[in-house]
Design a protein around this motif. Structure first.
Motif, PDB file in Angstrom:
ATOM      1  N   ASP A 189       1.518   9.521  -5.660  1.00 11.22           N
ATOM      2  CA  ASP A 189       1.984  10.869  -5.316  1.00 11.22           C
ATOM      3  C   ASP A 189       2.976  11.386  -6.348  1.00 11.22           C
ATOM      4  OD1 ASP A 189       0.410  10.894  -3.073  1.00 11.22           O
ATOM      5  OD2 ASP A 189       2.050  10.415  -1.671  1.00 11.22           O
TER       6      ASP A 189
ATOM      7  N   ASN B 134       0.823  -1.209   0.000  1.00  5.00           N
ATOM      8  CA  ASN B 134       0.000   0.000   0.000  1.00  5.00           C
ATOM      9  C   ASN B 134       0.864   1.269   0.000  1.00  5.00           C
ATOM     10  OD1 ASN B 134      -2.339  -1.484  -0.038  1.00  5.00           O
ATOM     11  ND2 ASN B 134      -2.659  -1.379   2.181  1.00  5.00           N
TER      12      ASN B 134
ATOM     13  N   LYS C 154       0.908   4.142  -2.864  1.00  6.01           N
ATOM     14  CA  LYS C 154       0.640   5.538  -2.532  1.00  6.01           C
ATOM     15  C   LYS C 154       1.785   6.422  -3.015  1.00  6.01           C
ATOM     16  CE  LYS C 154      -0.600   8.472   1.381  1.00  6.01           C
ATOM     17  NZ  LYS C 154       0.363   9.519   1.334  1.00  6.01           N
TER      18      LYS C 154
END
Length: 149
Positions: free
Chosen positions: A23, A15, A19
């Motif tokens: 980003d 995860n 992420k």
């Protein structure tokens, strides 16, 4: 029911990587959409007080400096105040077996290290001595130590 083959820690790592990737992609898109900044937007000026500003300096406040007024190096030893080379002191501690001791300078009350190799005369505790001071690895060192007559 069968257990999941992925542990909780593995899911967390997956995860976090996902992420981070998202980003990074978002930042890339923002840079593309934001357009380019001009060089004028990035220039900064330094005013007469040394503060960074966004406005150029006022040319009327310009001060001419002579080349001879700029000092780049350390002043020569002759330009510095001459320190009294010959000092007087009292031997506060001297270990003959180890070959070192300390002399208290009468003028500055400073404790100065002395080694047996820097002695001219043999000294003992409470002897009045005359010596010169040199800079050593760990501080001032007394050299050319002889008994004050």
């Amino acid at each position: 029911m069968a257990k999941s083959k992925e542990s909780w820690n593995k899911k967390e790592v997956r995860n976090k990587k996902e992420k981070k990737r998202k980003d990074k992609e978002n930042k890339k898109l923002e840079r593309k959409e934001g357009g380019k900044t001009s060089l004028d937007d990035m220039i900064a000026y330094v005013d007469e007080n040394g503060m960074i500003t966004s406005t150029p300096p006022d040319p009327t406040k310009k001060v001419e400096i002579e080349l001879e007024d700029i000092a780049i190096s350390v002043p020569k030893a002759s330009e510095l105040e001459p320190e009294d080379l010959l000092r007087r002191g009292i031997v506060t501690f001297f270990n003959e077996s180890k070959g070192y001791g300390f002399i208290r300078d009468l003028k500055s009350e400073q404790s100065i290290f002395v080694h047996v190799n820097d002695l001219i005369d043999t000294i003992k505790e409470n002897n009045k001595v005359v010596f010169e001071v040199q800079k050593g690895a760990k501080g001032p060192v007394a050299v050319k130590v002889k008994i004050d007559r």
